[in-house]
Design a protein around this motif. Structure first.
Motif, PDB file in Angstrom:
ATOM      1  N   VAL A 343      12.433 -37.429 -11.093  1.00  0.00           N
ATOM      2  CA  VAL A 343      13.627 -36.804 -11.677  1.00  0.00           C
ATOM      3  C   VAL A 343      14.731 -36.725 -10.634  1.00  0.00           C
ATOM      4  N   GLN A 344      14.375 -36.306  -9.424  1.00  0.00           N
ATOM      5  CA  GLN A 344      15.371 -36.164  -8.353  1.00  0.00           C
ATOM      6  C   GLN A 344      15.959 -37.503  -7.951  1.00  0.00           C
ATOM      7  N   MET A 477      16.873 -29.124 -10.051  1.00  0.00           N
ATOM      8  CA  MET A 477      16.222 -30.318  -9.507  1.00  0.00           C
ATOM      9  C   MET A 477      17.128 -31.037  -8.506  1.00  0.00           C
ATOM     10  N   GLN A 478      18.435 -31.038  -8.760  1.00  0.00           N
ATOM     11  CA  GLN A 478      19.375 -31.688  -7.847  1.00  0.00           C
ATOM     12  C   GLN A 478      19.423 -30.955  -6.503  1.00  0.00           C
ATOM     13  N   ARG A 479      19.401 -29.634  -6.533  1.00  0.00           N
ATOM     14  CA  ARG A 479      19.631 -28.844  -5.313  1.00  0.00           C
ATOM     15  C   ARG A 479      18.362 -28.451  -4.561  1.00  0.00           C
ATOM     16  N   PHE A 480      17.227 -28.343  -5.268  1.00  0.00           N
ATOM     17  CA  PHE A 480      16.037 -27.770  -4.633  1.00  0.00           C
ATOM     18  C   PHE A 480      14.799 -28.635  -4.857  1.00  0.00           C
ATOM     19  N   THR A 509       7.243 -22.134  -3.485  1.00  0.00           N
ATOM     20  CA  THR A 509       8.179 -22.248  -2.371  1.00  0.00           C
ATOM     21  C   THR A 509       9.331 -23.142  -2.813  1.00  0.00           C
ATOM     22  N   ILE A 510      10.558 -22.680  -2.572  1.00  0.00           N
ATOM     23  CA  ILE A 510      11.744 -23.436  -2.954  1.00  0.00           C
ATOM     24  C   ILE A 510      12.548 -23.742  -1.692  1.00  0.00           C
ATOM     25  N   ALA A 511      12.876 -25.015  -1.520  1.00  0.00           N
ATOM     26  CA  ALA A 511      13.627 -25.430  -0.330  1.00  0.00           C
ATOM     27  C   ALA A 511      14.836 -26.257  -0.749  1.00  0.00           C
TER      28      ALA A 511
END
Length: 514
Positions: A343-344, A477-480, A509-511
């Motif tokens: 997706v990314q 999805m675009q940012r993390f 965990t989100i990065a």
């Protein structure tokens, strides 16, 4: 000697009379039992009905949507049950659900003693009303919301405002070094309801607004403890009178009181600042319609009470289903990192990183759109749809596919069963977005994907819900990048709930990606 014989004779007669009485009593009990367990002629097939309880014992311990799948396999697409004395019909299979959903005589809503008492004998609003009241209110509401941009591309800027606030809030939750695990069920916060409420009432709420947080928590709890079969309060009305502590009556009344008070504050503020020449939002437009009808002396359903109920229905529907769908999407991305990565990659190729994904990008993002469709299929957040019933104007029972549905029956459409039907999806238990793509990678439309229902009662807010889900999901999805928190198990996709389904409380965990 004669006295002894007389005593024996008397004892014999008394014993004989007792035996006859006992036999007669047993016959009466057997007749009552048989009559109470009897089903109406031509009632849909289903398990044995027990007196007083109906089939409630066999419906406990497992979610209703799972029970419905088993019943379909055993009895077919139309199954007849009883919850207490209330007839309950479950319709499964895409063709049968589509037919039932398009039938005018099956487009009613079940009315309970409790709901009628709350509404003073009349159910208003959009979700549970029926007949002319429902048609008039739905037609007006849909027209006005569309004119206000409901579900249209013109709302994209408003949704992006909320997306930007959400991105900042995710950063706050993850901590300065992005090491703090984030509760996935709390990611969306007030963002989802803010988009809808801007159109309805012209206002937005801060992410951690305590008043809204308390209210949304109560609504979620209520939708979790009840199910589409009606719950104890609806199916055993005697208990609501004499043993209300055994029912969800107190919770229903508490949530209703809190929500009505919440909405009344907004409506009163609109009344105090109304400018009939310059309506700001839906509440203004509705108040103007009320005033115009009053001036003309028209007898309509437009009242302040009905406005409150319409706002209540839209608030509850817009809050829970969109919220749960987005949360499910995040959970699936954590569990299936290869899908998340693809997706990314598609977003990077089509949109890049300089701007947020927009609605105009959607046709160029087939894999992303297929992933959203697969989330909607697997999650089925309203698994049995909102209950139907024969219209209250029906004077006789209704015939459907060779079966007789009593006019007081509750009818459930088994949407979850359609989404997990092996004959349609081949491997329904697997999360596989590719099922919605053809060999050239183009998006395939599947008519059997029906998360918003079908027919006359199809969800009024479907277009807004789809746009919200797409824009929030693609922005995240675009940012993390979402991943399993070190030392923890992947979040579960096993749903919890009753009337609506949500993922179990879980975290990840989100990065930041850049």
């Amino acid at each position: 000697m004669n006295d002894r014989r007389a005593d024996e004779h008397l004892l014999f007669r008394e014993t004989e009379e007792m035996a006859v009485t006992l036999i007669l009593a047993l016959l009466v009990v057997a007749f009552v039992w048989w009559n109470a367990s009897k089903k109406p002629p031509n009632y849909p097939p289903g398990p044995r009905r027990w007196p007083i309880l109906g089939n409630i014992l066999s419906m406990r311990g497992r979610p209703l949507y799972l029970i419905a799948r088993d019943l379909k396999e055993r009895y077919g697409n139309v199954v007849g049950l009883y919850v207490g004395s209330q007839p309950l019909v479950i319709i499964s299979g895409y063709a049968a659900v589509k037919e039932a959903s398009s039938r005018e005589d099956l487009s009613g809503r079940p009315a309970s003693e409790l709901s009628l008492k709350i509404g003073n004998g009349l159910i208003r609003g959009l979700i549970f009303s029926q007949g002319e009241l429902w048609r008039e209110q739905r037609r007006f509401t849909l027209r006005q919301l569309r004119d206000l941009g409901f579900g249209k591309r013109s709302m994209e800027g408003l949704i992006h405002e909320e997306v930007n606030s959400l991105i900042l809030e995710v950063g706050r939750m993850a901590g300065a070094d992005w090491s703090q695990p984030v509760e996935l069920n709390n990611v969306l916060g007030t963002s989802g309801i803010n988009v809808l409420w801007h159109v309805m009432a012209g206002r937005r709420y801060a992410h951690g607004d305590p008043k809204l947080k308390e209210l949304t928590g109560m609504i979620k709890e209520l939708l979790t403890i009840t199910d589409a079969s009606g719950g104890i309060a609806n199916n055993f009305p005697m208990l609501t009178r004499y043993a209300p502590f055994l029912t969800e009556k107190s919770k229903i009344l508490a949530v209703r009181k809190k929500l009505i008070s919440f909405l009344a504050e907004d409506i009163n503020n609109h009344k105090a600042t109304l400018d009939s020449e310059n309506p700001r939002d839906f509440i203004d437009i509705y108040l103007i319609e009320m005033e115009n009808n009053k001036i003309k002396g028209k007898d309509t359903t437009f009242t302040e009470r009905c406005l409150t109920e319409v706002c209540r229905d839209l608030f509850m529907a817009g809050l829970d289903t969109t919220f749960n769908s987005i949360t499910f999407a995040l959970v699936y991305m954590v569990r299936y990192p290869h899908v998340q990565k693809r997706v990314q990659m598609e977003l990077d190729e089509v949109v890049g990183q300089e701007r947020l994904p927009g609605l105009e990008d959607r046709t160029s993002l087939p894999y992303t759109d297929a992933t959203i469709m697969e989330v909607l299929r697997m999650s089925s957040v309203v698994p049995m749809a909102v209950p139907h019933a024969p219209l209250s104007s029906c004077e006789a029972d209704v015939s459907f596919q060779g079966h007789t549905i009593p006019k007081n029956a509750r009818i459930l459409m088994n949407l979850s069963g359609i989404h997990m039907e092996p004959k349609i999806w081949s491997d329904p238990e697997n999360f596989r977005p590719e099922r919605f793509l053809n060999d050239e990678g183009r998006l395939l439309k599947q008519e059997s994907l029906v998360p918003f229902g079908l027919g006359k009662r199809q969800c009024l807010g479907e277009s807004l819900a789809r746009n919200n889900l797409y824009l929030f999901f693609t922005a995240i999805m675009q940012r993390f990048t979402l991943s399993v928190t070190p030392g923890e198990e992947p979040p579960s996709v096993e749903p919890v709930g009753g009337f609506t389904l949500a993922p179990m409380n879980s975290r990840a965990t989100i990065a930041p990606r850049f």
